[in-house]
Motif scaffolding. Sequence first.
Motif, PDB file in Angstrom:
ATOM      1  N   PRO A 180       0.829  -1.209   0.000  1.00  0.00           N
ATOM      2  CA  PRO A 180       0.000   0.000   0.000  1.00  0.00           C
ATOM      3  C   PRO A 180       0.866   1.262   0.000  1.00  0.00           C
ATOM      4  N   GLY A 181       0.516   2.205  -0.857  1.00  0.00           N
ATOM      5  CA  GLY A 181       1.240   3.470  -0.933  1.00  0.00           C
ATOM      6  C   GLY A 181       2.412   3.470  -1.874  1.00  0.00           C
ATOM      7  N   SER A 182       2.796   2.301  -2.399  1.00  0.00           N
ATOM      8  CA  SER A 182       3.913   2.251  -3.325  1.00  0.00           C
ATOM      9  C   SER A 182       3.537   2.913  -4.647  1.00  0.00           C
ATOM     10  N   SER A 183       4.535   3.531  -5.294  1.00  0.00           N
ATOM     11  CA  SER A 183       4.283   4.228  -6.556  1.00  0.00           C
ATOM     12  C   SER A 183       5.167   3.737  -7.685  1.00  0.00           C
ATOM     13  N   MET A 184       5.806   2.580  -7.530  1.00  0.00           N
ATOM     14  CA  MET A 184       6.673   2.081  -8.595  1.00  0.00           C
ATOM     15  C   MET A 184       5.862   1.539  -9.766  1.00  0.00           C
ATOM     16  N   ASP A 355       8.903 -18.975   1.413  1.00  0.00           N
ATOM     17  CA  ASP A 355       8.876 -19.781   2.628  1.00  0.00           C
ATOM     18  C   ASP A 355       8.058 -19.054   3.686  1.00  0.00           C
ATOM     19  N   ALA A 356       7.834 -19.720   4.811  1.00  0.00           N
ATOM     20  CA  ALA A 356       6.902 -19.198   5.820  1.00  0.00           C
ATOM     21  C   ALA A 356       7.355 -17.855   6.372  1.00  0.00           C
ATOM     22  N   VAL A 357       8.662 -17.717   6.655  1.00  0.00           N
ATOM     23  CA  VAL A 357       9.147 -16.473   7.250  1.00  0.00           C
ATOM     24  C   VAL A 357       9.047 -15.319   6.252  1.00  0.00           C
ATOM     25  N   THR A 358       9.440 -15.556   5.015  1.00  0.00           N
ATOM     26  CA  THR A 358       9.360 -14.496   4.000  1.00  0.00           C
ATOM     27  C   THR A 358       7.918 -14.072   3.767  1.00  0.00           C
ATOM     28  N   LYS A 362       6.381 -10.324   4.454  1.00  0.00           N
ATOM     29  CA  LYS A 362       5.682  -9.540   3.437  1.00  0.00           C
ATOM     30  C   LYS A 362       4.302  -9.122   3.928  1.00  0.00           C
ATOM     31  N   LEU A 363       3.598 -10.058   4.573  1.00  0.00           N
ATOM     32  CA  LEU A 363       2.267  -9.733   5.083  1.00  0.00           C
ATOM     33  C   LEU A 363       2.354  -8.657   6.155  1.00  0.00           C
ATOM     34  N   ALA A 364       3.326  -8.781   7.065  1.00  0.00           N
ATOM     35  CA  ALA A 364       3.479  -7.781   8.125  1.00  0.00           C
ATOM     36  C   ALA A 364       3.837  -6.420   7.535  1.00  0.00           C
ATOM     37  N   GLN A 365       4.691  -6.412   6.518  1.00  0.00           N
ATOM     38  CA  GLN A 365       5.055  -5.147   5.885  1.00  0.00           C
ATOM     39  C   GLN A 365       3.843  -4.482   5.242  1.00  0.00           C
ATOM     40  N   ARG A 366       3.022  -5.269   4.548  1.00  0.00           N
ATOM     41  CA  ARG A 366       1.858  -4.690   3.874  1.00  0.00           C
ATOM     42  C   ARG A 366       0.827  -4.183   4.872  1.00  0.00           C
ATOM     43  N   GLU A 367       0.657  -4.903   5.982  1.00  0.00           N
ATOM     44  CA  GLU A 367      -0.259  -4.416   7.015  1.00  0.00           C
ATOM     45  C   GLU A 367       0.265  -3.124   7.635  1.00  0.00           C
ATOM     46  N   SER A 493       5.566  -4.361  14.317  1.00  0.00           N
ATOM     47  CA  SER A 493       5.196  -5.740  14.640  1.00  0.00           C
ATOM     48  C   SER A 493       6.345  -6.455  15.311  1.00  0.00           C
ATOM     49  N   ALA A 494       6.043  -7.549  15.969  1.00  0.00           N
ATOM     50  CA  ALA A 494       7.066  -8.323  16.670  1.00  0.00           C
ATOM     51  C   ALA A 494       8.052  -8.917  15.659  1.00  0.00           C
ATOM     52  N   PRO A 495       9.338  -9.008  16.012  1.00  0.00           N
ATOM     53  CA  PRO A 495      10.318  -9.571  15.070  1.00  0.00           C
ATOM     54  C   PRO A 495      10.032 -11.044  14.796  1.00  0.00           C
ATOM     55  N   LEU A 496      10.285 -11.449  13.556  1.00  0.00           N
ATOM     56  CA  LEU A 496      10.068 -12.830  13.148  1.00  0.00           C
ATOM     57  C   LEU A 496      11.390 -13.588  13.177  1.00  0.00           C
TER      58      LEU A 496
END
Length: 522
Positions: A180-184, A355-358, A362-367, A493-496
């Motif tokens: 969200p908010g990206s302009s590339m 993989d699960a961590v990646t 990505k989900l945490a970043q987008r939220e 968010s909490a570190p993964l």
Amino acid sequence: MSLLSTLARLEAVRSGRAEPLATVCHRHLSERPLVLVPLAAAGESGAPLAALVGTERTAPRLLLVPQPLNRTQRFEYLAELAAELLPHLESFGAGVELLEGSEKDPETGGKVPVVRELCTDAPQLVVPNTGAVHHLALLGRSTRFRRTAEDADPGDFPAPTRVPLMGRWLTHLTERAQVPGSSMVLPMTGLLARHWATGQSRLEDQHLGAQLAWHFPPPGLSGARAAELVETERDAAGQLLHPPAGPATDPRFDELVLAPAIARHDAALAAQRSAPEAEAERAAVVLKEARSALETALLGVLRPTWEDVWRGLDLLRALPPAAHLADRWEGDRWSYTGHRDRLAAGEPPQPKRDDAVTAARKLAQREREQARLDIQEALDDPLAMAEHRLAGEAFAGVVAEVAVEFSEGARPKPRPVLTVRTPDRPHADPGREVFRAHAEPAQKAEVVGSAPGEVTVRLLSGMGRRKEPEPGSVPAVGDRVVFTLFELAPRQSAPLPEPEDTPWTHGGPPGAFTAVGQEEWE
């Protein structure tokens, strides 16, 4: 859909024109964007047919696949597309600024100084709609794993050298478009829908020509009637006067124009290959004419959408830029710089599945970016803040009274109480934390009480460390203020865990990631 958006759509129906949803432009607009209008062949997901691409409004370049089922011709098209995209994408990697910082030393655990490069600018790709973004994502997925003649095992059908590199860039750009908010990567239909409301549904807004008809209805026509004509009006041959670039094409165009043109080109190509030497020149002329007819047909489909994209950019450039655009564009610049560095380091292509961590990162970043975008848009745009005010998540008004009070204790601190006259009806129960918008530094407050037409709050921070508040930190009587019931900075968010420390319930045990990742890349 918010209440304000619904009201704006109803007003658009009444007025017959698009109504504003924003007072500023909430996405970064490059001075020289790369505009790409792709077309996909019917019957096969992601099969490229043609594209109109360029950075100059008056000089687009047409690329096409004369026979979409021909593997060789498809690779030639992809090589031409790579020749157009890659120089533009790579040209932003040279200019950098050096930023000093620090990072943790894995051996000593202490902080060590580091200097990082950040590209001073990043590329921007503008496409007609979200369907075009999905098409480019499919192209990226289908090309980034291709073997080339330079590989040790090129296979039976090696791709041109730069095609896999283009696939990696397309994958990165289309993944970044989901932030969200990206302009590339900017789909024009979504960009216009964020800033203006039309009197039609969101699905109908995916037709760029119909959406723009609400902005520029012909004299004597409403936006609804103009949009209907754009979507349905046909010429004497049964072809749409304003064909969409979905990127799927109109079925009547496929049947009556495209299929015969492809058949003529195929026949001319076959005749040239089998023609005797005495007739080779004539066969070459026939093939050239067949290709020219195919180019004319595809250009007639693509050019209206090409012009619509630039008309949309003209509309957006007329809006002043939002105050937080530079912050979000810096995130895009970091993303571009990181991908540039990964390519330079020779890292393998992005896997088909994360993989699960990646995936969790990505989900945490987008939220996090969605929360950040909502906050910044509300601070930058009175219309965006109005949505929160209507929902009871904020209130604005004029300071009617300021009472100077202090906290109890050995070192009393200023705790002024403000009475704000407001027409809003916030969900402000006594004791509720609120945050003053547009305050430097950030100010927290609590609700003391509320009544119809006014809210009383007590300031708790942002007034300095002295007994007397810093000048300008406390609003004066008559000042207009805005308070929100949500924090003005997204929470981290909490570190993964690292991939090698991920438990078996999420893809482990450690050691399995190497094998899984290798399978995905192969």
